[in-house]
Design a protein around this motif. Structure first.
Motif, PDB file in Angstrom:
ATOM      1  N   ARG A 171     -62.475   8.173  53.143  1.00  0.00           N
ATOM      2  CA  ARG A 171     -61.321   8.615  53.924  1.00  0.00           C
ATOM      3  C   ARG A 171     -60.510   7.380  54.273  1.00  0.00           C
ATOM      4  N   MET A 172     -59.219   7.409  53.962  1.00  0.00           N
ATOM      5  CA  MET A 172     -58.371   6.245  54.186  1.00  0.00           C
ATOM      6  C   MET A 172     -57.244   6.630  55.136  1.00  0.00           C
ATOM      7  N   GLU A 173     -57.097   5.873  56.223  1.00  0.00           N
ATOM      8  CA  GLU A 173     -56.121   6.185  57.256  1.00  0.00           C
ATOM      9  C   GLU A 173     -55.161   5.019  57.452  1.00  0.00           C
ATOM     10  N   LEU A 174     -53.867   5.342  57.504  1.00  0.00           N
ATOM     11  CA  LEU A 174     -52.871   4.369  57.923  1.00  0.00           C
ATOM     12  C   LEU A 174     -52.943   4.264  59.441  1.00  0.00           C
ATOM     13  N   LEU A 175     -53.365   3.130  59.942  1.00  0.00           N
ATOM     14  CA  LEU A 175     -53.451   2.883  61.387  1.00  0.00           C
ATOM     15  C   LEU A 175     -52.628   1.636  61.675  1.00  0.00           C
ATOM     16  N   ARG A 176     -51.349   1.859  61.905  1.00  0.00           N
ATOM     17  CA  ARG A 176     -50.467   0.725  62.170  1.00  0.00           C
ATOM     18  C   ARG A 176     -50.851   0.041  63.460  1.00  0.00           C
ATOM     19  N   ASN A 177     -50.269  -1.128  63.664  1.00  0.00           N
ATOM     20  CA  ASN A 177     -50.446  -1.807  64.932  1.00  0.00           C
ATOM     21  C   ASN A 177     -49.628  -1.089  66.002  1.00  0.00           C
ATOM     22  N   GLY A 178     -49.739  -1.538  67.230  1.00  0.00           N
ATOM     23  CA  GLY A 178     -49.037  -0.904  68.329  1.00  0.00           C
ATOM     24  C   GLY A 178     -48.865  -1.880  69.468  1.00  0.00           C
ATOM     25  N   THR A 179     -48.680  -1.348  70.648  1.00  0.00           N
ATOM     26  CA  THR A 179     -48.498  -2.212  71.804  1.00  0.00           C
ATOM     27  C   THR A 179     -48.974  -1.497  73.052  1.00  0.00           C
ATOM     28  N   ASP A 180     -49.358  -2.268  74.047  1.00  0.00           N
ATOM     29  CA  ASP A 180     -49.603  -1.713  75.372  1.00  0.00           C
ATOM     30  C   ASP A 180     -48.260  -1.480  76.046  1.00  0.00           C
ATOM     31  N   VAL A 181     -48.131  -0.384  76.755  1.00  0.00           N
ATOM     32  CA  VAL A 181     -46.878  -0.052  77.425  1.00  0.00           C
ATOM     33  C   VAL A 181     -47.096  -0.185  78.927  1.00  0.00           C
TER      34      VAL A 181
END
Length: 364
Positions: A171-181
């Protein structure tokens, strides 16, 4: 939830815990919420007596690395013997997360649990020892082929890793980076008119950083200066309007960039950069500043927030235009709020948790 009811998980990070706080540390802290986590992170033996710089995981072990261990077979063998105890008991973990392909070699073939690969870079382009790239690629292909679940931080990485799949397709998932808000976002900042504007950057300064572009813009424009925050592994030119601030703690970044009129990402679009979903663009947006970045396909989706350039000439023309306009941000407060809700780390964790739970249910 008591630890005895949590799945046990070993997280083999690809960076020293005290390196710049980024995706691996952020994911580990989330994993601690619902898993009984032990972290293994690498550290050079030359830093044996280094002081701790941040809060460490609840349980961790250090994978001591030796100089030349990837280049000299005998030293490599010694390194593996030195670290055998670090991986004792690996069979007892329900899952192992590997964050760097070369460290897959420490996962024995007999390990019966779930294997997860979190890929955040095009490692073959970043690997400094070029004769060893073949070994690294072989390890990565083996890791992908054996994993039950693969996360990748960019679409280009997903496409690259899919090529490695043959009989077994994880199973392959695109998990982009993000940020704390933060609870209270900094206001969208339009600087007052100034005789000289400060342009800022924070992050690692390495071979993908276009220092020549900054030097040329300083030569042509006397009404800008640069402030660089972060560790530098390349020499920086001596210039009175190019200031290296060194490393600033992540919690202090917001205060550090307040005087800046604009935040820049002057990268060379090479084979390392083209695969990157840069965390800094998310963080730049949080800060409410005017943003300039080199254009490449992976970050075209930031079009509403970032002034892109495609060449040094276009960069300097863009700077001149923004100086005349006073460096207005490209986005509104409402645009920023919507973007951050969709691209926060909390949103990313929902993707991680869903994929992990479904994979566990499929492979009990």
């Amino acid at each position: 939830m008591d630890n005895e009811h949590k799945p046990s998980l070993l997280y083999i990070m690809g960076i020293d815990w005290d390196w710049i706080f980024q995706r691996p540390q952020i994911i580990e802290r989330h994993l601690e919420e619902s898993n009984d986590v032990t972290v293994i992170f690498p550290r050079s033996i030359l830093k044996l007596f280094a002081r701790r710089k941040s809060r460490y995981p609840r349980r961790y072990k250090i994978l001591w690395t030796l100089p030349l261990q990837e280049k000299v077979w005998v030293i490599g063998k010694l390194s593996r013997l030195l670290n055998l105890h670090v991986f004792q008991g690996i069979h007892e973990y329900d899952a192992v997360v590997v964050g760097y392909p070369l460290y897959y070699r420490y996962v024995p073939r007999s390990y019966p649990g779930m294997l997860i690969y979190d890929c955040m870079d095009n490692y073959e382009a970043l690997y400094p020892y070029r004769p060893g790239v073949g070994v690294l690629l072989h390890q990565e292909k083996e890791l992908v082929g054996r994993s039950s679940l693969v996360f990748a931080s960019s679409q280009r990485l997903v496409e690259k890793l899919k090529v490695y799949c043959s009989a077994h397709v994880p199973r392959m998932e695109l998990l982009r980076n993000g940020t704390d808000v933060p609870g209270t976002l900094p206001p969208i900042s339009v600087p007052s008119r100034q005789e000289r504007y400060m342009l800022g950057y924070f992050g690692t300064i390495a071979e993908w950083f276009d220092i020549g572009l900054l030097s040329e813009s300083l030569r042509q424009m006397d009404n800008i200066e640069y402030r660089l925050i972060g560790p530098a592994s390349i020499p920086l030119p001596m210039h009175p309007r190019l200031v290296s601030e060194g490393v600033v703690h992540h919690d202090a970044l917001y205060a550090a960039v307040q005087p800046y009129a604009c935040l820049v990402m002057p990268f060379l679009p090479n084979e390392a950069v083209l695969y990157v979903d840069p965390v800094k663009l998310y963080e730049y947006i949080v800060m409410g500043k005017c943003i300039i970045a080199v254009s490449y396909p992976e970050i075209e989706r930031f079009e509403d927030f970032v002034y892109f350039y495609h060449s040094p000439e276009e960069y300097i023309r863009l700077l001149r235009d923004l100086v005349r306009e006073g460096f207005p941000p490209k986005y509104t407060a409402r645009q920023r709020q919507c973007f951050l809700e969709e691209n926060s780390w909390q949103a990313r964790f929902r993707t991680w948790d869903k994929a992990l739970e479904e994979t566990r249910n499929r492979n009990p």
